[in-house]
Write a protein that holds these residues in place. Structure first.
Motif, PDB file in Angstrom:
ATOM      1  N   THR A 102      -1.094  -4.920   2.387  1.00  0.00           N
ATOM      2  CA  THR A 102      -2.509  -5.261   2.549  1.00  0.00           C
ATOM      3  C   THR A 102      -2.844  -6.470   1.692  1.00  0.00           C
ATOM      4  OG1 THR A 102      -3.118  -3.689   0.803  1.00  0.00           O
ATOM      5  CG2 THR A 102      -3.188  -2.884   3.080  1.00  0.00           C
ATOM      6  N   ARG A 103      -3.873  -7.180   2.093  1.00  0.00           N
ATOM      7  CA  ARG A 103      -4.309  -8.342   1.310  1.00  0.00           C
ATOM      8  C   ARG A 103      -5.097  -7.907   0.078  1.00  0.00           C
ATOM      9  NH1 ARG A 103      -1.535 -13.073   2.513  1.00  0.00           N
ATOM     10  NH2 ARG A 103      -1.665 -13.511   4.735  1.00  0.00           N
ATOM     11  N   ASP A 104      -5.725  -6.733   0.146  1.00  0.00           N
ATOM     12  CA  ASP A 104      -6.472  -6.191  -0.996  1.00  0.00           C
ATOM     13  C   ASP A 104      -5.639  -5.112  -1.669  1.00  0.00           C
ATOM     14  OD1 ASP A 104      -8.839  -7.722  -0.602  1.00  0.00           O
ATOM     15  OD2 ASP A 104      -9.441  -6.344   0.988  1.00  0.00           O
TER      16      ASP A 104
ATOM     17  N   TYR B  37       0.837  -1.202   0.000  1.00  0.00           N
ATOM     18  CA  TYR B  37       0.000   0.000   0.000  1.00  0.00           C
ATOM     19  C   TYR B  37       0.872   1.251   0.000  1.00  0.00           C
ATOM     20  CZ  TYR B  37      -3.095   3.720   1.356  1.00  0.00           C
ATOM     21  OH  TYR B  37      -3.761   4.922   1.379  1.00  0.00           O
TER      22      TYR B  37
ATOM     23  N   PRO C  59      -7.233  -1.228  -0.219  1.00  0.00           N
ATOM     24  CA  PRO C  59      -7.792  -1.449   1.121  1.00  0.00           C
ATOM     25  C   PRO C  59      -8.669  -0.281   1.565  1.00  0.00           C
ATOM     26  CG  PRO C  59      -5.547  -0.693   1.278  1.00  0.00           C
ATOM     27  CD  PRO C  59      -5.823  -0.875  -0.182  1.00  0.00           C
ATOM     28  N   SER C  60      -9.467  -0.542   2.590  1.00  0.00           N
ATOM     29  CA  SER C  60     -10.339   0.501   3.142  1.00  0.00           C
ATOM     30  C   SER C  60      -9.524   1.486   3.975  1.00  0.00           C
ATOM     31  CB  SER C  60     -11.422  -0.131   4.023  1.00  0.00           C
ATOM     32  OG  SER C  60     -10.845  -0.637   5.213  1.00  0.00           O
TER      33      SER C  60
ATOM     34  N   SER D  42      -5.903  -8.699   6.587  1.00  0.00           N
ATOM     35  CA  SER D  42      -6.115  -7.437   5.879  1.00  0.00           C
ATOM     36  C   SER D  42      -4.880  -6.536   5.823  1.00  0.00           C
ATOM     37  CB  SER D  42      -7.291  -6.665   6.485  1.00  0.00           C
ATOM     38  OG  SER D  42      -7.060  -6.357   7.843  1.00  0.00           O
ATOM     39  N   TYR D  43      -4.043  -6.504   6.856  1.00  0.00           N
ATOM     40  CA  TYR D  43      -2.894  -5.591   6.846  1.00  0.00           C
ATOM     41  C   TYR D  43      -1.701  -6.177   7.596  1.00  0.00           C
ATOM     42  CZ  TYR D  43      -2.988  -4.419  11.757  1.00  0.00           C
ATOM     43  OH  TYR D  43      -2.891  -4.505  13.121  1.00  0.00           O
TER      44      TYR D  43
ATOM     45  N   ILE E  66      -8.708   0.144   7.505  1.00  0.00           N
ATOM     46  CA  ILE E  66      -7.560  -0.765   7.607  1.00  0.00           C
ATOM     47  C   ILE E  66      -6.260   0.040   7.615  1.00  0.00           C
ATOM     48  CG2 ILE E  66      -6.238  -2.507   6.314  1.00  0.00           C
ATOM     49  CD1 ILE E  66      -8.978  -3.706   5.522  1.00  0.00           C
TER      50      ILE E  66
END
Length: 191
Positions: free
Chosen positions: A155-157, A54, A160-161, A133-134, A164
């Protein structure tokens, strides 16, 4: 005359490259901090898999890179495989493989192999993670009277939001590390 112009042009390129290399690291006076704490009940198995970068402190080996990701795999009870991939400034895919050796709770040491092996290993300390997630990762290397630090939020995405990211940032400031050096990694238009 042409020889002098070529020499000056080469010198300019070298100076520019050197400036970029220095600008791509965060240097501090003194030795690495001793009060950094890692995840004491670190679960390496839960940590394995794909992580997207990120943001990070400037880091020479990722200068100009985008779509940066890291994939960790099981190797043995004490080692993890590492595959770091990025898209370069020239829009080509670049990757480097390595092995992370577990040295203590949340403390790993990474050695990368390439056509030309990079000397030594680098600290890879997991300061915080929920595994799903992080993760906040820290590295510090002593260089005589100076030290250089790198902090990453993984981050896994890919996107991320904000919640997170806030949790990860809070983990960084809890260690008395600065958020001001963090640079967001471009993660759009990735294959």
């Amino acid at each position: 005359m042409l020889k002098q112009q070529l020499s000056l042009a080469c010198l300019s390129v070298i100076l520019l490259a050197s400036t970029q290399m220095v600008a791509s690291q965060v240097f501090h006076l003194g030795r690495c901090p001793k009060d950094i704490t890692t995840v004491q009940d670190f679960n390496v198995t839960a940590y394995l898999g794909l992580w997207y970068e990120y943001c990070k402190y400037p880091f020479i080996f990722e200068a100009g890179g985008k779509c940066i990701q890291a994939e960790y795999g099981a190797k043995s009870d004490t080692q993890v495989t590492v595959l770091n991939t990025q898209t370069t400034i020239l829009n080509t895919k670049q990757s480097i493989e390595g092995v992370a050796t577990i040295e203590g709770p949340g403390k790993l040491s990474v050695t990368f192999t390439a056509i030309i092996s990079l000397p030594g290993s680098s600290p890879y300390w997991v300061l915080a993670t929920d595994y799903t997630s992080y993760a906040v990762v820290y590295s510090c290397t002593n260089l005589g009277l100076l030290h250089t630090q790198v902090v990453w939020i993984l981050t896994r995405d890919r996107t991320p939001s904000a919640e997170i990211i806030k949790v990860a940032q809070d983990a960084i400031t809890a260690q008395n590390l600065s958020l001001s050096y963090l640079e967001i990694t471009e993660q759009s238009n990735c294959n």
